[in-house]
Enzyme design. Structure first.
Site, PDB file in Angstrom:
ATOM      1  CB  SER A   1      -0.938  -0.050   1.200  1.00 42.14           C
ATOM      2  OG  SER A   1      -2.069   0.725   0.979  1.00 42.14           O
TER       3      SER A   1
ATOM      4  CG  ASP B   1      -6.389  -3.172  -3.725  1.00 41.50           C
ATOM      5  OD1 ASP B   1      -7.175  -2.323  -3.242  1.00 41.50           O
ATOM      6  OD2 ASP B   1      -5.143  -3.104  -3.599  1.00 41.50           O
TER       7      ASP B   1
ATOM      8  CG  HIS C   1      -4.900  -3.146  -0.164  1.00 37.40           C
ATOM      9  ND1 HIS C   1      -4.560  -2.401  -1.271  1.00 37.40           N
ATOM     10  CD2 HIS C   1      -4.400  -2.474   0.894  1.00 37.40           C
ATOM     11  CE1 HIS C   1      -3.886  -1.321  -0.895  1.00 37.40           C
ATOM     12  NE2 HIS C   1      -3.776  -1.343   0.410  1.00 37.40           N
TER      13      HIS C   1
END
Ligand SMILES: *[C@@H]1O[C@H](CO)[C@@H](O)[C@H](O)[C@H]1NC(C)=O
Ligand SMILES: *[C@@H]1O[C@H](CO)[C@@H](O)[C@H](O)[C@H]1NC(C)=O
Ligand SMILES: *[C@@H]1O[C@H](CO)[C@@H](O)[C@H](O)[C@H]1NC(C)=O
Ligand SMILES: *[C@@H]1O[C@H](CO)[C@@H](O)[C@H](O)[C@H]1NC(C)=O
Ligand SMILES: *[C@@H]1O[C@H](CO)[C@@H](O)[C@H](O)[C@H]1NC(C)=O
Length: 481
Positions: free
Chosen positions: A161, A425, A450
């Protein structure tokens, strides 16, 4: 925020900490594993001012169990407390075992226990930026190399991320220090109005059942209409188990309610079936399938009633009593500048980074998505409401542009970087999903969400996820030889 359905979207140390890329949707604090020893590094406050000598203690963790002359693996912390769970499990450790690597994890400045300043008033947050965080990594690496006599070791950075973006940019900006990077679910392009986020949410819901996003749209349109009439407020309060009687005095109030309710779906899609339970995250058994089966089941009543049923389910899964949908209370928490405030968990800091570097505002401004009522202007107004009137549209636009000027956005002039992403995601829309060269490799995984590849492997992992982990390892092995 104890009572919000806080969701940890990109504010969760993304993948590695207990928050991930989302401002206020903070779930209950994740219990961190206490057994891993904490270490502290003397870090500079400001890397870009030679006349500034103040320092602070930055937290880091070590796992040297597998180390035997191999490379150094550095896990980059993100927008939440660094979770020591990653020092005892996670896919990177299986790579470390095979390559005899030393494993380090450095917490990001201003998150968790890494406090560069005595509080988080806006004036102090000027030391919070990705640029300072990269310089922290460089200084940490340089000092640790000397201290641990790692002169000949190759360093590989990992991040998921926002830390995945940092992994990319560390390799890009400090090529003399870092040999390779695994940048999982990394948004590399800063964008103020991230309308694609909810478009992917729609696609991911529709892939399971095309009727699902349609029912969501009907429900959210109904709510928008109902919010315009005060006579409905008692019913909405009861139906959605709100913590206090609904009050709408501004567009911000209604946008906040609508965004919070949409947040249930955003969270579930973003983390669909990810193996996050090992980090202590609750409610990981609530999946797209579970939500859509409710949204398309008329025994729950109208789409509006089904939308409420989803809230009940989420509250139970997260062991929460009610939904907090008060914008006023949110702003109150977000303007608390002490390290003890609930928003100091990462919400205040991460939203500051979105207002000063990235945007990433997940607005309803696209027609190809099922939610209503939280446009870009709502997010921009939040920046002003929380940090001050100079955090306005003009300044945010210019800051976001500067981020792309500094790092290049999608135009990554570097090498030996792996970009895993999950199709489900929403963040893949700002990531690298095609190879850019034979040393900038995309690993685009069907059916996963994710950071799926970073979590510990499970028997029920789909074969494409198993294959992705092996492929990532084979690239690292090749590049380290
Ligand atoms: C390092 O990770 C391994 C693999 O999960 C674990 O068995 C070991 O206890 C960890 N060592 C430390 C010092 O945390
Ligand atoms: C590693 O580098 C440091 C500083 O450059 C030097 O003092 C030290 O002797 C070196 N150690 C080895 C084992 O080469
Ligand atoms: C999810 O797990 C919780 C606790 O383990 C359980 O109470 C709940 O019924 C489960 N929900 C679904 C939809 O499977
Ligand atoms: C900030 O949060 C702390 C901890 O919850 C609380 O004690 C304090 O009163 C809050 N400060 C303000 C100004 O609200
Ligand atoms: C935004 O804030 C700046 C001060 O930083 C100010 O000069 C500018 O006029 C403001 N822009 C708008 C559109 O309000």
């Amino acid at each position: 925020m104890a009572a919000t359905l806080a969701g940890l979207l990109l504010y969760a140390g993304l993948c590695l900490s207990s928050a991930s890329l989302s401002p206020r949707r903070c779930r209950k604090p994740v219990p961190l594993l206490p057994s891993v020893e904490e270490h502290w590094f003397d870090q500079k406050l400001d890397h870009f001012n030679g006349a500034e000598s103040r320092a602070w203690k930055q937290r880091f963790f070590i796992n040297d169990t597998f180390y035997d002359g191999g490379p150094v693996f550095l896990m980059i912390g993100g927008e939440g407390p660094a979770n020591p769970a990653w020092m005892v499990s996670g896919t990177w450790l299986t790579y470390a075992e095979k390559l005899k690597a030393l494993c380090l994890m450095l917490e990001h400045r201003f998150y968790g226990k890494s406090h560069p300043t005595e509080d988080i008033q806006t004036a102090n947050l000027r030391y919070l930026s990705s640029k300072q965080a990269l310089a922290d990594l460089a200084h940490f690496q340089t000092v640790m190399t000397q201290k641990l006599e790692l002169n000949d070791s190759k360093w590989v950075v990992f991040g998921g991320s926002y830390p995945g973006s940092l992994a990319t940019w560390y390799r890009l900006k400090y090529p003399h220090l870092v040999h390779a990077a695994v940048a999982t679910s990394a948004p590399v392009y800063a964008l103020i109005n991230f309308i694609e986020y909810l478009e992917v949410v729609q696609t991911s819901l529709a892939d399971y059942n095309p009727e699902c996003p349609k029912a969501v749209k009907t429900a959210s349109d109904t709510l928008v209409k109902m919010l315009k009439n005060k006579e409905n407020y008692a019913a909405i309060t009861k139906d959605f188990r709100l913590c206090e009687m609904l009050q709408i005095n501004s567009e911000m109030d209604s946008a906040y309610v609508l965004e919070t309710l949409a947040g249930n779906f955003m969270d579930v899609v973003q983390y669909n079936s990810d193996n996050r339970a090992f980090e202590g995250v609750k409610g990981t058994n609530i999946t797209i399938q579970v939500l859509c089966d409710i949204m398309t089941d008329s025994t729950f009543g109208t789409p509006y009633n089904r939308y409420a049923a989803v809230v009940h389910l989420m509250l139970e899964a997260l062991e929460m009593k009610c939904m907090d949908t008060s914008y006023k209370k949110y702003v109150q928490e977000m303007t608390n500048t002490t390290w003890q405030g609930t928003a100091a968990d990462g919400g205040r800091q991460w939203v500051y980074q979105t207002c000063t570097e990235f945007g990433f505002f997940q607005s309803t401004d696209s027609l190809n998505q099922p939610f209503s009522g939280f446009p870009l202007s709502y997010f921009v107004q939040q920046c002003s409401d929380i940090y001050g009137s100079e955090f306005n549209f003009t300044n945010i636009i210019s800051a976001v542009q500067q981020t792309n000027e500094m790092y290049g956005g999608f135009n990554i002039q570097s090498g030996r970087i792996i970009f895993p992403n999950g199709c489900v995601d929403p963040w893949h829309a700002l990531g690298i999903i095609e190879d850019l060269s034979d040393e900038l490799i995309s690993v685009y995984i069907k059916g996963t969400a994710h950071c799926a590849n970073m979590y510990p492997a499970r028997a029920e992992d789909p074969p494409q996820l198993v294959a992705a982990r092996l492929y990532i390892f084979s690239l690292l092995e090749k590049w380290l030889n």
